[in-house]
Every structure is written in structure tokens, then in C-alpha cells.
Scaffold this motif. Structure first.
Motif, PDB file in Angstrom:
ATOM      1  N   ASP A 173       0.813  -1.256  -0.030  1.00  0.00           N
ATOM      2  CA  ASP A 173      -0.049   0.003  -0.121  1.00  0.00           C
ATOM      3  C   ASP A 173       0.789   1.292   0.063  1.00  0.00           C
ATOM      4  O   ASP A 173       1.965   1.245   0.680  1.00  0.00           O
ATOM      5  CB  ASP A 173      -1.006   0.027   1.324  1.00  0.00           C
ATOM      6  N   ILE A 174       0.573   2.215  -0.786  1.00  0.00           N
ATOM      7  CA  ILE A 174       1.290   3.564  -0.968  1.00  0.00           C
ATOM      8  C   ILE A 174       0.173   4.500  -0.341  1.00  0.00           C
ATOM      9  O   ILE A 174      -0.751   4.641  -1.439  1.00  0.00           O
ATOM     10  CB  ILE A 174       1.752   3.622  -2.221  1.00  0.00           C
ATOM     11  N   ARG A 175       0.562   5.406   0.291  1.00  0.00           N
ATOM     12  CA  ARG A 175      -0.584   6.156   1.047  1.00  0.00           C
ATOM     13  C   ARG A 175       0.240   7.649   0.788  1.00  0.00           C
ATOM     14  O   ARG A 175       1.066   8.132   1.735  1.00  0.00           O
ATOM     15  CB  ARG A 175      -0.657   5.977   2.585  1.00  0.00           C
ATOM     16  N   PRO A 176      -0.471   8.397   0.204  1.00  0.00           N
ATOM     17  CA  PRO A 176      -0.184   9.883   0.085  1.00  0.00           C
ATOM     18  C   PRO A 176      -0.838  10.667   1.188  1.00  0.00           C
ATOM     19  O   PRO A 176      -2.047  10.161   1.460  1.00  0.00           O
ATOM     20  CB  PRO A 176      -0.487  10.247  -1.393  1.00  0.00           C
ATOM     21  N   LEU A 177      -0.485  11.795   1.707  1.00  0.00           N
ATOM     22  CA  LEU A 177      -1.191  12.307   2.513  1.00  0.00           C
ATOM     23  C   LEU A 177      -0.655  13.982   2.423  1.00  0.00           C
ATOM     24  O   LEU A 177       0.522  14.315   2.401  1.00  0.00           O
ATOM     25  CB  LEU A 177      -1.152  12.185   4.105  1.00  0.00           C
ATOM     26  N   VAL A 178      -1.633  14.988   2.149  1.00  0.00           N
ATOM     27  CA  VAL A 178      -1.255  16.366   2.223  1.00  0.00           C
ATOM     28  C   VAL A 178      -2.195  17.183   3.054  1.00  0.00           C
ATOM     29  O   VAL A 178      -3.275  16.791   3.473  1.00  0.00           O
ATOM     30  CB  VAL A 178      -1.531  16.963   0.939  1.00  0.00           C
ATOM     31  N   ARG A 179      -1.680  18.298   3.355  1.00  0.00           N
ATOM     32  CA  ARG A 179      -2.499  19.040   4.483  1.00  0.00           C
ATOM     33  C   ARG A 179      -1.756  20.624   3.982  1.00  0.00           C
ATOM     34  O   ARG A 179      -0.870  20.932   4.097  1.00  0.00           O
ATOM     35  CB  ARG A 179      -2.114  19.067   5.582  1.00  0.00           C
ATOM     36  N   LEU A 180      -3.106  21.490   4.026  1.00  0.00           N
ATOM     37  CA  LEU A 180      -2.818  23.009   4.103  1.00  0.00           C
ATOM     38  C   LEU A 180      -3.549  23.514   5.402  1.00  0.00           C
ATOM     39  O   LEU A 180      -4.776  23.329   5.540  1.00  0.00           O
ATOM     40  CB  LEU A 180      -3.504  23.711   2.730  1.00  0.00           C
ATOM     41  N   SER A 181      -2.836  24.367   6.007  1.00  0.00           N
ATOM     42  CA  SER A 181      -3.338  25.018   7.208  1.00  0.00           C
ATOM     43  C   SER A 181      -3.135  26.613   7.042  1.00  0.00           C
ATOM     44  O   SER A 181      -1.978  26.928   6.706  1.00  0.00           O
ATOM     45  CB  SER A 181      -2.772  24.476   8.381  1.00  0.00           C
ATOM     46  N   ILE A 182      -4.008  27.200   7.558  1.00  0.00           N
ATOM     47  CA  ILE A 182      -3.896  28.756   7.494  1.00  0.00           C
ATOM     48  C   ILE A 182      -4.515  29.276   8.812  1.00  0.00           C
ATOM     49  O   ILE A 182      -5.328  28.825   9.297  1.00  0.00           O
ATOM     50  CB  ILE A 182      -4.858  29.342   6.627  1.00  0.00           C
ATOM     51  N   SER A 183      -3.582  29.926   9.520  1.00  0.00           N
ATOM     52  CA  SER A 183      -4.040  30.767  10.923  1.00  0.00           C
ATOM     53  C   SER A 183      -3.583  32.071  10.649  1.00  0.00           C
ATOM     54  O   SER A 183      -2.534  32.279  10.390  1.00  0.00           O
ATOM     55  CB  SER A 183      -2.994  30.128  12.228  1.00  0.00           C
ATOM     56  N   VAL A 184      -4.726  32.873  11.253  1.00  0.00           N
ATOM     57  CA  VAL A 184      -4.381  34.350  11.268  1.00  0.00           C
ATOM     58  C   VAL A 184      -4.860  34.758  12.739  1.00  0.00           C
ATOM     59  O   VAL A 184      -5.521  34.442  13.424  1.00  0.00           O
ATOM     60  CB  VAL A 184      -5.512  34.949  10.191  1.00  0.00           C
ATOM     61  N   THR A 185      -4.343  36.008  12.809  1.00  0.00           N
ATOM     62  CA  THR A 185      -4.414  36.795  13.991  1.00  0.00           C
ATOM     63  C   THR A 185      -5.008  38.327  13.592  1.00  0.00           C
ATOM     64  O   THR A 185      -4.417  38.996  12.897  1.00  0.00           O
ATOM     65  CB  THR A 185      -2.877  36.982  14.813  1.00  0.00           C
TER      66      THR A 185
END
Length: 306
Positions: A173-185
Motif C-alpha cells: 500500500d502506498i499512502r499519500p497525505l497532504v495538508r494545507l493549514s492557515i492561521s490568522v491573528t
């Protein structure tokens, strides 16, 4: 095509399979688990690229089950010598044991792939990723005059596993995983609050970093921060809390999840032992944990996490 799991190391598939067959001879169950991973993470903070990390990992775990005894050995040295040392260790579990039945049958194949065989770390390249972070940062700061800080991160990994069982059984099994996170103040009248939004899954970056996608995330992060800055303190005391689907499931997991795990129930040490078929929650409460949804972060084509 080269074998991604066993390429660039001294251990061959043939040798690994032979040692696995030896380790599991006369045992009830077991396998050789081999893993190879590549990961990358970038964080844009204070108007500049703050961190950029790249890691690779590789290792194996050899398991032998004989009755109530489990022998387990693991290592990161992908060599024949290291695997033979692991063989010596796990074979102690079989000392004096006679298996009452043949080795447990291999798991049934479903032939259902829940995500593509891709490498999100390699594509897009490093430069376009940094440019994207810069663009998101500029968008957040221009979207609302109260935004004083933005932190954006991109992360991806490609995890490849191979499970070898007795009789030349192999599962990959070949498992790709991505994430985009945005935090603002945001800041208003001397008060500061934060807002956050993120997305990701087992797919390529292109499924998540289109302009319409990241702008929606940025808008949600800013909206959350502005709501927080207008918010008043919550009342104290006991009150009902409603949890929606998704990440709130972590709270449920920590509250009762471990007690529902199979090994604790088999040993009779769980508060839920012997309660299969009984209602353990209030009427109307239904919990479904589905790891077979295509492309989702927690989905697995081969469930080796149990």
C-alpha cells in the motif's frame, strides 16, 4: 520497475520472504511489516519562510504469535543481518509451543484502492510551494485591515508499506497525505484573537491548493478570528455540548475509544467487556467510524493500524 520498498538497501525481497517463512513456521500468526516514508513540511510566518523540513525513514517490524505469547522485534537497519537478529528474538515466542492449527489465513483482498499511487512531496516542486505560501499570506493581510499576522503551512508525506506473510503472501500500500493549514491573528481595540482553517487528505496537492480552495480557507480563518474578537465569555456550569462529524471524534476516542479496542475486550480488562450488542450511549446517539471513504485523511486501503 524497481521495488520501492526494497530498493536502495542490502535486503532483498527474496531474503526477507525466506526469513519471514522461517519465523512463522510453527506459529499461529505473524508477519514482516516493512515501511518506507518521505515527508516534507513548509511554514510561512511573519511574512517569510520560517521553516522547511524534509525527512526520510525506513524500517521493519517482525511479529510472531504463538498462543498467548507474541514475539516482536523491530529495526531501522534494512539488512539481512538485522532481520536475522530479529528472527532470533521473535522465535523465542515459539519455544516449547506446538500450534494446534495451521497459520491463520491471510486477510481477504478487497481490491478497492481508496487513494492514488502518487508522491505529493515531489510535485509540485519546492519553488511553486513557497510562492503559494507567499500569495496566501498577502491575500490574508489584504482581505481585512484587522489582520496583523498570518501563518500558513503545507505538509505532505508518502508512506509505502509492505506486509509479508508465510507462503509468499505480500500486501502493498502506498499512502499519500497532504495538508494545507492557515492561521490568522486579528487585532481590534487592543485585543487580539486567532482564527484557523485547514484541509487535506490522501490526494495530490492540486486537489487542495487551487485558488478557490485556499481562498475559502483563508476567508474562514479570518471569519473565525473576527467572531472570536467579538465573543463574550461563556457561562460557567454544566451544559449540553453537541459534537458534529469529523475532528470532534477525537474527543470520543479519548473518552471511550481505548476501552472499545479488541485486545482489552478479549482480555476482559475493559469496562465494555461482554457488552457486545448492548447500548452504551444515550438513545439517539450513533457513532460511525468509516475508514473506507475514498481519499479521506483517516482512510486505509490496508488496515494495519488495528
Amino acid at each position: 520497475m524497481s521495488d520501492f520498498i526494497f530498493s536502495d538497501c542490502d535486503l532483498t525481497l527474496q531474503t526477507a520472504q525466506s526469513i519471514t517463512n522461517t519465523a512463522l513456521k510453527g506459529a499461529d500468526d505473524g508477519e514482516l511489516f516493512v515501511e518506507r516514508g518521505v515527508s516534507e513540511s513548509l511554514t510561512f510566518d511573519d511574512g517569510r519562510l520560517k521553516t522547511a523540513n524534509f525527512d526520510t525513514s525506513r524500517g521493519f517490524g517482525l511479529r510472531c504469535v504463538a498462543g498467548e505469547t507474541t514475539g516482536f522485534a523491530q529495526g531501522t537497519d534494512m539488512t539481512e543481518a538485522a532481520l536475522r537478529r530479529a528472527l532470533e528474538a521473535v522465535s523465542l515466542a515459539k519455544a516449547g509451543y506446538e500450534a494446534p492449527h495451521p497459520l491463520m489465513p491471510a486477510p481477504q483482498r478487497t481490491n478497492v484502492k481508496l487513494y492514488p499511487d502518487i508522491d505529493p512531496v515531489a510535485e509540485p516542486e519546492f519553488g511553486p510551494k513557497v510562492e503559494l505560501l507567499q500569495t496566501i499570506d498577502a491575500y490574508c493581510r489584504a482581505k481585512d485591515p484587522h489582520v496583523v499576522q498570518a501563518s500558513i503551512s503545507l505538509s505532505a508525506n508518502r508512506r509505502a508499506i509492505s506486509i509479508l506473510r508465510s507462503g509468499d503472501e505480500r500486501y502493498d500500500d502506498i499512502r499519500p497525505l497532504v495538508r494545507l493549514s492557515i492561521s490568522v491573528t486579528v487585532e481590534k481595540d487592543g485585543k487580539r484573537e486567532n482564527g484557523y482553517a485547514g484541509t487535506g487528505g490522501r490526494a495530490s496537492y492540486t486537489d487542495f491548493i487551487g485558488e478557490e480552495n485556499w481562498q475559502a480557507l483563508a476567508d474562514e480563518a479570518i471569519r473565525g478570528a473576527l467572531v472570536n474578537i467579538r465573543a463574550v465569555p461563556a457561562p460557567a456550569g454544566t451544559m449540553d455540548v453537541v459534537l458534529g462529524p469529523g475532528w470532534p471524534g477525537v474527543l470520543l476516542h479519548e473518552a471511550i475509544g481505548h476501552g472499545l479496542e479488541g485486545d482489552f475486550n478479549r482480555k476482559g480488562t475493559s469496562a465494555f467487556s461482554g457488552m457486545v450488542g448492548d447500548r452504551i450511549a444515550a438513545k439517539g446517539v450513533t457513532v460511525v467510524d468509516d475508514g473506507t471513504l475514498a481519499g479521506k485523511r483517516g482512510s486505509l486501503t490496508i488496515d494495519d493500524e488495528g
